[in-house]
Design a protein around this motif. Structure first.
Motif, mmCIF file in Angstrom:
data_model
loop_
_atom_site.group_PDB
_atom_site.id
_atom_site.type_symbol
_atom_site.label_atom_id
_atom_site.label_comp_id
_atom_site.label_asym_id
_atom_site.label_seq_id
_atom_site.Cartn_x
_atom_site.Cartn_y
_atom_site.Cartn_z
ATOM 1 N N GLU A 3 0.835 -1.191 0.000
ATOM 2 C CA GLU A 3 0.000 0.000 0.000
ATOM 3 C C GLU A 3 0.876 1.250 0.000
ATOM 4 O O GLU A 3 1.925 1.281 0.627
ATOM 5 C CB GLU A 3 -0.915 0.008 1.233
ATOM 6 C CG GLU A 3 -1.942 -1.122 1.219
ATOM 7 C CD GLU A 3 -3.020 -0.970 2.285
ATOM 8 O OE1 GLU A 3 -2.963 -0.017 3.087
ATOM 9 O OE2 GLU A 3 -3.931 -1.812 2.302
ATOM 10 N N SER A 49 -10.948 -1.175 5.087
ATOM 11 C CA SER A 49 -10.784 -2.494 5.693
ATOM 12 C C SER A 49 -11.126 -2.375 7.176
ATOM 13 O O SER A 49 -11.334 -1.273 7.689
ATOM 14 C CB SER A 49 -9.344 -2.954 5.527
ATOM 15 O OG SER A 49 -8.478 -2.083 6.232
ATOM 16 N N HIS A 77 -5.202 0.572 -2.144
ATOM 17 C CA HIS A 77 -5.532 -0.845 -2.007
ATOM 18 C C HIS A 77 -5.226 -1.473 -3.359
ATOM 19 O O HIS A 77 -6.116 -1.586 -4.190
ATOM 20 C CB HIS A 77 -7.018 -1.030 -1.681
ATOM 21 C CG HIS A 77 -7.417 -0.700 -0.282
ATOM 22 N ND1 HIS A 77 -8.723 -0.742 0.152
ATOM 23 C CD2 HIS A 77 -6.668 -0.347 0.794
ATOM 24 C CE1 HIS A 77 -8.778 -0.417 1.442
ATOM 25 N NE2 HIS A 77 -7.534 -0.156 1.854
ATOM 26 N N ASP A 97 -8.629 -0.195 8.652
ATOM 27 C CA ASP A 97 -8.886 1.212 8.297
ATOM 28 C C ASP A 97 -9.960 1.810 9.196
ATOM 29 O O ASP A 97 -9.818 2.917 9.703
ATOM 30 C CB ASP A 97 -9.373 1.317 6.844
ATOM 31 C CG ASP A 97 -8.275 1.018 5.835
ATOM 32 O OD1 ASP A 97 -7.090 1.132 6.192
ATOM 33 O OD2 ASP A 97 -8.622 0.676 4.687
HETATM 34 ZN ZN LIG Z 1 -6.922 0.461 3.654
#
Ligand SMILES: [Zn+2]
Length: 133
Positions: free
Chosen positions: A26, A94, A86, A97
């Protein structure tokens, strides 16, 4: 509460390029600009080193993050949000997150394999409209 984020085409392209360049990890960075009512206006997307460098989470390098805050403030701007990518999943927060968003109440822009979306935390995840300008 912020309901829309305006971002320049060139910044969208920069984030997209960061997504590709950091695959399969990421990428992340800050969004610098101003807030006007419920609109966040991004004037610059600035990449920040992902110190976690994993496929499923990110952490902004604290020193670079601090410097970005400082620089923004000096020019009368602010860090209106953060972005991350992502590379292999969709642009949806997520679980990690969501937990992190709760403690970082600004706009979260996520560039996923299926495009770009933005969110804020307001008693839960709320979608923010992304407007290219
Ligand atoms: Zn994320």
């Amino acid at each position: 509460m912020i309901t829309e984020i305006r971002i320049l085409r060139c910044d969208i392209e920069l984030i997209q390029a960061e997504l590709e360049a950091n695959k399969p990890y990421e990428a992340c960075g800050v969004l610098i600009g101003t807030v006007n009512g419920s609109t966040a206006l991004v004037e610059k997307a600035q990449p920040v080193t992902n110190v976690k460098r994993t496929r499923r989470s990110f952490e902004l390098d604290p020193k670079e993050h601090y410097n970005a805050w400082n620089e923004a403030e000096k020019s009368g701007k602010e860090v209106v949000g953060i972005y991350h990518t992502h590379p292999v999943s969709s642009a949806v927060p997520s679980l990690w997150d969501r937990e992190t968003m709760e403690n970082a109440p600004s706009v979260w822009l996520i560039a996923g394999a299926d495009g770009m979306r933005a969110y804020v935390w307001e008693n839960g995840v709320r979608a923010v409209k992304v407007i290219e300008c």
